[in-house]
Design a protein around this motif. Sequence first.
Motif, short mmCIF file in Angstrom:
data_model
loop_
_atom_site.label_atom_id
_atom_site.label_comp_id
_atom_site.label_asym_id
_atom_site.label_seq_id
_atom_site.Cartn_x
_atom_site.Cartn_y
_atom_site.Cartn_z
N TYR A 337 0.98 -1.14 0.08
CA TYR A 337 0.07 0.04 -0.09
C TYR A 337 0.88 1.30 -0.12
CZ TYR A 337 -3.37 -3.44 1.83
OH TYR A 337 -4.30 -4.57 1.91
N ALA A 338 0.62 2.34 -0.64
CA ALA A 338 1.41 3.43 -0.69
C ALA A 338 1.46 4.19 0.59
CB ALA A 338 1.16 4.30 -1.87
N PRO A 339 2.51 4.23 1.13
CA PRO A 339 2.86 4.94 2.45
C PRO A 339 2.93 6.58 2.17
CG PRO A 339 4.70 3.91 2.07
CD PRO A 339 3.94 3.81 0.79
N GLY A 340 2.12 7.28 3.07
CA GLY A 340 2.48 8.75 3.08
C GLY A 340 3.88 8.80 3.75
N THR A 341 4.29 8.50 4.86
CA THR A 341 5.63 8.51 5.52
C THR A 341 6.38 7.30 5.29
OG1 THR A 341 4.48 9.91 7.43
CG2 THR A 341 6.84 8.95 7.75
N VAL A 342 7.80 7.60 4.96
CA VAL A 342 8.55 6.61 4.47
C VAL A 342 9.77 6.84 5.51
CG1 VAL A 342 10.06 5.37 2.80
CG2 VAL A 342 7.83 6.33 2.24
N HIS A 343 10.31 5.49 6.30
CA HIS A 343 11.38 5.59 6.92
C HIS A 343 12.56 4.91 6.12
CE1 HIS A 343 9.40 5.82 10.92
NE2 HIS A 343 8.91 7.22 10.25
N VAL A 344 13.95 5.56 5.89
CA VAL A 344 14.92 4.96 5.54
C VAL A 344 16.10 4.86 6.36
CG1 VAL A 344 16.67 5.24 3.71
CG2 VAL A 344 14.23 5.97 3.29
N ALA A 345 16.45 3.40 6.78
CA ALA A 345 17.63 2.89 7.45
C ALA A 345 17.52 1.60 7.12
CB ALA A 345 17.29 3.12 8.82
N ASP A 346 18.65 1.00 7.05
CA ASP A 346 18.96 -0.54 6.76
C ASP A 346 18.49 -1.34 7.73
OD1 ASP A 346 20.05 0.34 4.60
OD2 ASP A 346 22.07 -0.27 4.84
N SER A 347 18.57 -0.87 9.06
CA SER A 347 18.28 -1.77 10.13
C SER A 347 18.06 -0.79 11.56
CB SER A 347 19.36 -2.84 10.30
OG SER A 347 20.50 -1.97 10.70
N VAL A 348 17.69 -1.36 12.44
CA VAL A 348 17.56 -0.69 13.72
C VAL A 348 18.87 -0.29 14.41
CG1 VAL A 348 16.64 -0.99 16.05
CG2 VAL A 348 15.39 -1.76 14.45
N GLU A 349 19.90 -1.23 14.04
CA GLU A 349 21.18 -1.04 14.55
C GLU A 349 21.70 0.19 13.75
OE1 GLU A 349 19.90 -4.14 13.80
OE2 GLU A 349 19.66 -4.36 15.94
N GLU A 350 21.60 0.45 12.36
CA GLU A 350 21.87 1.49 11.79
C GLU A 350 21.33 2.74 12.14
OE1 GLU A 350 22.73 1.76 6.90
OE2 GLU A 350 21.01 3.16 7.76
N LEU A 351 20.10 2.44 12.39
CA LEU A 351 19.36 3.74 12.96
C LEU A 351 20.10 4.18 14.17
CD1 LEU A 351 15.62 3.66 12.64
CD2 LEU A 351 16.95 5.28 14.04
N GLY A 352 20.16 3.16 15.01
CA GLY A 352 21.15 3.53 16.55
C GLY A 352 22.45 4.41 16.10
N GLU A 353 23.14 3.57 15.04
CA GLU A 353 24.62 4.36 14.63
C GLU A 353 24.34 5.69 14.33
OE1 GLU A 353 28.03 2.99 11.86
OE2 GLU A 353 26.66 1.24 12.28
N ALA A 354 23.42 5.80 13.60
CA ALA A 354 23.23 7.22 13.21
C ALA A 354 22.99 8.28 14.30
CB ALA A 354 22.11 7.49 11.90
N ASN A 355 21.96 7.68 15.07
CA ASN A 355 21.90 8.34 16.36
C ASN A 355 23.04 8.82 17.22
OD1 ASN A 355 19.42 9.22 17.98
ND2 ASN A 355 18.39 7.54 16.96
N GLY A 356 23.92 7.81 17.33
CA GLY A 356 25.25 7.84 18.17
C GLY A 356 25.98 8.94 17.65
N GLN A 357 26.03 8.72 16.33
CA GLN A 357 27.13 9.70 15.65
C GLN A 357 26.66 11.12 15.82
OE1 GLN A 357 26.87 8.04 11.55
NE2 GLN A 357 28.77 6.61 12.13
N ILE A 358 25.25 11.51 15.90
CA ILE A 358 24.72 12.82 16.24
C ILE A 358 25.31 13.15 17.59
CG2 ILE A 358 22.98 14.48 16.59
CD1 ILE A 358 21.54 12.54 14.29
N SER A 359 24.96 11.91 18.63
CA SER A 359 25.39 12.24 19.96
C SER A 359 27.02 12.72 20.07
CB SER A 359 25.03 11.26 20.84
OG SER A 359 23.69 11.01 20.73
N ALA A 360 27.67 12.03 19.30
CA ALA A 360 29.24 12.21 19.23
C ALA A 360 29.45 13.37 18.48
CB ALA A 360 29.84 10.98 18.82
N HIS A 361 28.74 14.34 18.05
CA HIS A 361 28.94 15.42 17.36
C HIS A 361 29.39 15.15 15.72
CE1 HIS A 361 28.02 18.03 20.85
NE2 HIS A 361 29.01 17.05 21.81
#
Length: 528
Positions: A337-361
Amino acid sequence: MDASYDAVVIGAGPNGLVAANRLADAGWSVLVLESRPHVGGAVHSDRSVDPGFEHDMFSSFYPLAAASPAIRSFGLEDYGLVWRHAPAVLGHPLPDGRWAMLHRDRAVTAELLEEQAAGDGDAWVALCERWQRIGDQLVEALLTPFPPVRATAKGLWRVRSAGGLDLVRMLLTPVADDTLWRFRGDAPRLLLAGSAAHSDIPLDAPGSGLMGVLMTMLGQTVGFPVPEGGSSRLVDALARRLRDHGGEIRCSAPAERVEVESSRVTAVRTADGSRIVVRRAVVAAVVAPILYGRLLADGDLPARVRRGMRRFQLDPGTVKVDWALDDTVAWATAPPYAPGTVHVADSVEELGEANGQISAHLVPARPFLLVGQMTTTDPTRSPPGTEALWAYTHVPQRVHGDAGDDGITGTWDHAECERFADRIQARIEERAPGFSSRIRARRVMGPRELEAADPNLLGGAINGGTSQLHQQLIFRPVPGSGRAETGIRGLYLGSASAHPGGAVHGAPGMNAARAALAHSRWWSRRAR
Ligand SMILES: Cc1cc2nc3c(=O)[nH]c(=O)nc-3n(C[C@H](O)[C@H](O)[C@H](O)COP(=O)(O)OP(=O)(O)OC[C@H]3O[C@@H](n4cnc5c(N)ncnc54)[C@H](O)[C@@H]3O)c2cc1C
């Protein structure tokens, strides 16, 4: 002679307009001062990307507005607001071609999850049933001043029936914790983690589980609706209603100083030198650093606020890209079904990694993307067969380095924003090969452009301050808060910097207006 009003509201974002509507409903004379030439704050749409496309400049999807008792109480449909929904709420395309999907019909969501992992359909329905028992109360508790006495009293027995301490533990557990969920496949975890990442709470921190459940279950119940015709239609309806009830709005009129005498607010001065006398209240619907750092004289700040503001923490900055596409997005595998919102991340782990990089400036190497397919959601946004698309992601407020290969330093000048936009675009291209060939026009807004377009978005921070637990509830915006009162009589903070924080639900504005009305009643009883 100076003009005078019962109340002056500073800022015509959604919170300012909600506050002004509530005060006008009580019969107060109200003036809203807005620094920009139009109302709306971070709720604004225009045709500057391409004349045939209406693009939302900032926010787009409004589940919390649809669920908010404050906004619902105004009957905005009578003032021109029409909600539109995409065929599916949310989709998350995976590298192997599968989609994690959230459909507004929970039976459909469950069926799609079951196809990927046996048992996950039932586990999803069980989660929805728990939510059904406590969801309304939880939303009410979140959107009223802290502590939410009424909602807690009403909700306690329901919490018991929905699982008691087990449920409370679940909501407090970080969303990335594997022990939390009864799911076998990765799709439900991705839906929950991606939804938690709409705030800046790290996925391994308490509060992210609650955020993930809240956003997915809102998606499951009210959907992620958008105003037909563009996000401006939502604030236009609020402004129209306000004027209908006698309120006034002055645009291109930045407030410059809130005057205080003997710890009581007396007037507001604007940049053009006008002085507006305030008889009862000022609602500052601007972020805390603007109110406490610019509009008030240092000597007028209560000591507790001055101390607290030294440690006030913004949420991360943002880079947003808008595209006018000649065609719809050709995802590598079409979603069911065509979604309005789309999330792009390979996995929960990759999402966490991007988050961690932001916290590490660090600027994330593979940023987590929130994407909006706006024409899919509301066909009035662009000509048939095209797509008004956007994606945004977060970047650190202070950049120490680039986790990717582009040497981004955090100046966020035009060249850096464009390079980072290419990184964002490349992520979509991975999931939708040929994406770039469909682009008719592109607009990139980095932290500076966002702040220039809405002075409230300091450094591109979209939530009026971090949503992490140490700056929530009684700590928002400074320790000892949780309510709209500022420590100065008649002055209330009514923006996303106040409890419960960012998103378009109007709760900080409504809380501020209610506090002003209650205090005014109290003072007039005392004077009798
Ligand atoms: C890119 C982006 C995407 C987002 N996506 C979503 C989403 O999809 N769904 C959602 O619910 N939320 C979303 N949000 C968050 C949401 O838009 C904000 O939390 C919300 O707009 C906050 O409302 P507000 O009234 O407190 O502040 P704002 O909307 O920022 O409004 C504040 C207003 O005050 C004005 N102002 C500032 N200083 C002065 C002054 N001195 N005098 C007079 N006026 C002044 C500003 O010009 C502005 O109009 C998003 C935000 C951004 C930036």
